[in-house]
Each structure stands twice: as structure tokens, then as C-alpha cells.
Design a protein around this motif. Structure first.
Motif, short mmCIF file in Angstrom:
data_model
loop_
_atom_site.label_atom_id
_atom_site.label_comp_id
_atom_site.label_asym_id
_atom_site.label_seq_id
_atom_site.Cartn_x
_atom_site.Cartn_y
_atom_site.Cartn_z
N ARG A 193 24.28 41.07 46.27
CA ARG A 193 23.65 40.64 45.03
C ARG A 193 22.36 41.45 44.84
O ARG A 193 21.84 41.51 43.72
CB ARG A 193 23.23 39.16 45.06
CG ARG A 193 24.23 38.05 45.38
CD ARG A 193 25.60 38.25 44.94
NE ARG A 193 26.37 38.69 46.09
CZ ARG A 193 27.66 38.94 46.09
NH1 ARG A 193 28.35 38.79 44.99
NH2 ARG A 193 28.26 39.34 47.20
N LEU A 229 25.19 45.37 41.68
CA LEU A 229 25.16 44.46 40.53
C LEU A 229 26.13 43.29 40.71
O LEU A 229 26.54 42.66 39.73
CB LEU A 229 25.50 45.24 39.24
CG LEU A 229 24.47 46.30 38.83
CD1 LEU A 229 24.92 47.02 37.57
CD2 LEU A 229 23.10 45.66 38.62
N ARG A 285 27.43 39.64 41.19
CA ARG A 285 26.86 38.36 40.76
C ARG A 285 27.29 37.24 41.71
O ARG A 285 28.33 37.31 42.34
CB ARG A 285 27.36 38.03 39.34
CG ARG A 285 26.86 38.98 38.29
CD ARG A 285 25.59 38.49 37.64
NE ARG A 285 25.79 37.22 36.95
CZ ARG A 285 24.78 36.45 36.54
NH1 ARG A 285 23.54 36.81 36.76
NH2 ARG A 285 25.01 35.33 35.91
N GLY A 297 29.13 47.72 40.23
CA GLY A 297 27.98 48.46 39.72
C GLY A 297 27.51 49.57 40.62
O GLY A 297 26.41 50.11 40.43
#
Lengths: 309, 244
Positions: A18, A22, A24, A248
Motif C-alpha cells: 500500500r 498504488l 489499495r 501501479g
């Protein structure tokens, strides 16, 4: 009555990634909602018992309340909950002994791995609730529930396709990886995740799916992988492949060489330094280690299952 | 990740120092209070909250600290203060209520305040959180790369100050790391009886910041996570919430 087993991991998708990418958080409420939608899908066929491993977060109980009236009643296995992957491993073994026709997991690739260690030939229905989800199904859980209900009530061994796994044997324990076993330079388990290609020494990867991320993405960049094979990748050198290392995170990863190994192959790890990471988490010392390519758990094929109805 | 050997040795020796300190305080605290517990009696009158067993939460941040970083902690503060390098003699003197203590003996074990290093703690639940946010604002105004660390318990996560502090830090992207030490009980209230959700790290998403759950009381895991969170704060990417 047919039994559908249910294993959940409240702690998945909450680790250091996290902060390093990126990724979540998938919180407990979100996971409970996923399970509730699965239960509603399972409720579309009569004669299904859902037997679950309880969890310290009350995740499954929250889901059962959400789905109440539209889903099978959830029963729980007896036994103490540790709040570790031992719960998953033990639960999978108990559900195998009960004769479950399908084993639903809700978590990340590590959750699937622990389930496969407890029940190596499990008919898996892995619902994605992890960080990379290279193995799990990312489709709508209600649809997964409907498909599972069809598969277990229509005698659908045909609905579960075979996979390949790797068995890792080290001087300090044995384990199974369903996606990848990776030798890394780290000497500490620590926060678990692999966050940089600088840590990579070599990998044994069972997937080359182009839509997967993580180590499987590196394998995908090297070309297709034949069913029933694992790919051995040696890292280093100056030739790089572009991989989606995590949510990400797109990186150029140096790959020195690779070759594919069929089921039944057994090889020694190249360097006895550092750790072996299993499905993305640092786990065992690599010293004296070897890897065998084995038949893995079976996984629900949604399209085949849905065609049974 | 390669961890420098000196970091590992430093964390281990600090853990041992914390544990020995807590064990000795415990011996001295109870020495004259028993057999019938008299809280006012003995060398250390009043309450005592020891952190033996919580050493990893404190030492994991230690190698990542810069001079000038601010830390606020709870009524169970010794491990964090020791990890930050608060003068042990002055800290012990304060616990014993001596004139030579950090607060001239007027604060006691729950109210330890040090200027260098920048450390403060309080017996008021959640008190340190807005203070850490204020320190982070000061660092931003001064243009330094210093950050603030705010230690609090899982009970404090239900206080208004928790929500106000994290919301403001997130809104203004302040350099603060919020660390929730979950020891499962707020005095005698189990977390399941007080908190609507099982993991306080899940609350981070309500404020648009990353939340991380460290499920093992492992110093190397804490080291890695705290390093990432503290680097993120120093880079100007804002706060994060770590639950251990």
C-alpha cells in the motif's frame, strides 16, 4: 447435499505494497460484501451446504448476515482460530476430509497457496481479494457463485481445469507455490512482499498469462508457457523486459536466461543464499533447496461451469 | 531489501535495553506496594503502564529517524522514548518523581517531555495525535525534511481526535506517520466491544491515505513498513496509517 467449503483471509491486501505502489486496501467490509455476493450466487441451486472456517474478524459472519434469506446457511468448522495461514491450511484439509465438492478462497495468491498446501488437489474457486491476484478469479462474485453452484450440482469435474504448481523443499521446511517460487537476496522474512527487482535471483513461475501482474508478468513478457510446465528464470545482466511488477508499478526487469520445465522435473536452487518467496511472500531459507514441478490444484472455469446450466 | 547489519544490531540492543528497563521498573514499582496493593506507596507512587512485549513497534522506526523528528506517544511510552534516544537517567528520574527528571518530577511516567530528542506523551487518550499534526505543520512551514510520528492505541482510534487529526493531515498532506499499537485491550475493554470494524488500518481509506496492517510483532517487518511510510512522508507524499 453437496458441500462448498469457504476459506477467507481478513488480512489480505493490507501489506507494505500500500506504501510502495498504488495497491489499495481491501477492507474487511469489502471482503464480507464479496462473500455475501458469492453466497447469493450459491443460493441459486438447491442442495448446497456451505461450510466455512471462522475468522477473527468475523468476516464470514458479516457476509452471512448480509446475504441472509437469499443464500445457504453457513456452517462453521470446529476448532481454534490462530489468525494465521495455518487456519487456511488446516481448514482446507478438513474440508477435503468432509468431501467438499468445491473450495472457495477469498484472499490473495498467498491464501490460495495455503489452501493448496492443505488440499493439493482441491477444486478451487479463488475469489480475488489480494494485491496481485495472479491466480484468482476477478469476475463478479455473484456470477462465480452461480457458476460454482452449477459445477457442484451437475457433477462438474469438467468445470475445473488443471493447473501446475511448484513444490519447494528446503532444509527448514517444505511448501507449495501456485504461481511462483522466487529466490531473493533478502535474509529476513520481515514485511514479506517483494517490492524491487533488485531482490530477484531466480524464479520458478507456473503462469505466463498476459493479464497477470507480479512475477507472472515477467514470465508473460518472455513468451507463452505450455500447459503442464513451469518456467525457470534467472535474473541479472543487461537485457530487460518490461513487467507490471505490482499495482501501479511498471519496471524493467533484467533477465539473463530462462527455460521451461515439465511436470515431474526436479532441480536444485542455483544459489543457497537468501530466501525463497512463495507467491509473492518471503518465506523459507533457500539453503539446500530444490524445486519440483507438480500438478497443482484445479480451478473453476467459469465459462464451462455456466454452460452446465 | 538489504538491511544494514548495524541497523539490525542497533534494533536488537535497543529491544534488550527496553526490556531490561521495563523489568527493572516493574520490580521497583511493586517492591513497596505489596502484599495489599497500595498505589500511593513505594518509590513510584501512582499508575504504571509497561511496554514489555511491544519493543518491535518502537525500534522498527529508529534507524529511519532524522535529528529533529518529533514523536508523540501514549500513557505506555517507555519503549518509544527509549527507541528515540530520550535520556534514560532523566527519564527514570521523572518516573521516580525526582527534581532531576525530564519534568522536574512533576509529570511522572505518563507525562515525559523531552526537547532533544523531540518527544512527548500524555495520559489523555489520543492527545498526542493533534500535537503530532501540529509538529508536522511546523516542519512544513520551516521547510525541513523532518516528520512527526504519532503513536496511539486501538482505543484511541475511537476518539474524535483520531479522526480530526488524520483528516487534517490528509487534507493538507502533512509529513506525519500515524502508528496504532493494537494490544487488544483499552484498559479492560476488548477491541471487539468498542470498535465497529476489526482493523483500524482499514480506516485509512476513509481519509484517502494508505493503511498498512503489520500482523506480526516482528521488528524487521516494522522496520520495512516504517521505512516506507517515513520516506513517503519526507518526500511530501503525505501521511499514512500503520496498524501493528
Amino acid at each position: 447435499m453437496v458441500i462448498v467449503g469457504l476459506l477467507t483471509n481478513p488480512a489480505s491486501s493490507k501489506d507494505i505494497r500500500r506504501l510502495t505502489g498504488l495497491a489499495r486496501v481491501i477492507d474487511v467490509e469489502e471482503k464480507a460484501n464479496l462473500v455475501a455476493r458469492l453466497l447469493v450466487g450459491l443460493g441459486t441451486a438447491p442442495g448446497i451446504r456451505v461450510v466455512a472456517v471462522d475468522d477473527q474478524a468475523g468476516l464470514v459472519r458479516r457476509a452471512a448476515r448480509l446475504a441472509h434469506g437469499r443464500a445457504p446457511v453457513v456452517e462453521f468448522l470446529d476448532g481454534d482460530i490462530e489468525g494465521t495461514e495455518n487456519d487456511t491450511r488446516r481448514g482446507a484439509a478438513e474440508l477435503a476430509a468432509l468431501g467438499a465438492s468445491a473450495l472457495v478462497t477469498v484472499g490473495g495468491d498467498g491464501t490460495v497457496r495455503a489452501a493448496a498446501e492443505g488440499w493439493p488437489e482441491a477444486p478451487l474457486v479463488p475469489i480475488a481479494a489480494g494485491t496481485n491476484n495472479a491466480f484468482a478469479l476477478t469476475d463478479e462474485p455473484t456470477v462465480i457463485g452461480v457458476a460454482t453452484a452449477l459445477a457442484v450440482t451437475h457433477g462438474g469435474a469438467v468445470a475445473f481445469r488443471p493447473t501446475t504448481a511448484v513444490a519447494v523443499e528446503t532444509t527448514q521446511g517444505d511448501a507449495v507455490a501456485v504461481i511462483d517460487a522466487v529466490v531473493v537476496t533478502d535474509h529476513w522474512v520481515g514485511a514479506g512482499a517483494i517490492v524491487s527487482p533488485d531482490q530477484l535471483v531466480e524464479a520458478f513461475v507456473t503462469s505466463s498469462r498476459r493479464t497477470a501482474i507480479g512475477i507472472a508478468s515477467i514470465s508473460a513478457a518472455l513468451g507463452p508457457l505450455e500447459h503442464g510446465h513451469a518456467r525457470r528464470i534467472s535474473f541479472g545482466g543487461s537485457n530487460c523486459v518490461r513487467a507490471v511488477f505490482g499495482p501501479g508499478v511498471v519496471l524493467d526487469v533484467p533477465v539473463a536466461s530462462f527455460y521451461d520445465l515439465p511436470v515431474g522435473s526436479e532441480v536444485r536452487l542455483t544459489e543457497n543464499v537468501g530466501l525463497v518467496a512463495l507467491d509473492g511472500e518471503r518465506r523459507l531459507p533457500a539453503a539446500g533447496g530444490k524445486v519440483r514441478v507438480i500438478a497443482g490444484p484445479r480451478v473453476l472455469d467459469l465459462e464451462v461451469a455456466l454452460s452446465l446450466g | 531489501m538489504d538491511i544494514p547489519k548495524e541497523h539490525l544490531v542497533d534494533m536488537y540492543s535497543t529491544m534488550v535495553r527496553i526490556r531490561r528497563f521495563e523489568e527493572r521498573i516493574r520490580e521497583l514499582y511493586f517492591a513497596d506496594k505489596l502484599p495489599a496493593f497500595d498505589i500511593a506507596a513505594g518509590l513510584i507512587p501512582g499508575e504504571m503502564h509497561l511496554a514489555a512485549g511491544q519493543e518491535p513497534v518502537a525500534v522498527g522506526m529508529r534507524p529511519h529517524l532524522h535529528a529533529g523528528d518529533a514523536i508523540t506517544a501514549t500513557h505506555r511510552p517507555h519503549h518509544v522514548a527509549i527507541a528515540q534516544g530520550v535520556d534514560l537517567n532523566k527519564m527514570a528520574a521523572e518516573i521516580f518523581g525526582r527534581e532531576t527528571g525530564l519534568g522536574r518530577g512533576k509529570g511522572g511516567h505518563m507525562h515525559l517531555f523531552s526537547v532533544e530528542p523531540n518527544f512527548g506523551c500524555s495520559g489523555i487518550i489520543g492527545e498526542g495525535m493533534p500535537v503530532a499534526v501540529g509538529a508536522a505543520m511546523a516542519f512544513r512551514a520551516r521547510g525541513t525534511d523532518n516528520i512527526a510520528l504519532s503513536y496511539f492505541g486501538e482505543g484511541a482510534a475511537n476518539q474524535g481526535a483520531f479522526h480530526e487529526s488524520i483528516n487534517l493531515a490528509a487534507l493538507w498532506k502533512l509529513p506525519v506517520v500515524f502508528i496504532c499499537e493494537d494490544n487488544a485491550y483499552a484498559i479492560s475493554v476488548p477491541k471487539a466491544s468498542s470498535t465497529a470494524i476489526p482493523d483500524n488500518s482499514d480506516r485509512a481509506s476513509a481519509y484517502g491515505i494508505p493503511g498498512v496492517l503489520v500482523s506480526d510483532n516482528d521488528p524487521v517487518a516494522v522496520y520495512e513498513v516504517m521505512g516506507a511510510a517515513m520516506d513517503r512522508a519526507r518526500r511530501g507524499d503525505g501521511p499514512s496509517l500503520i496498524e501493528i
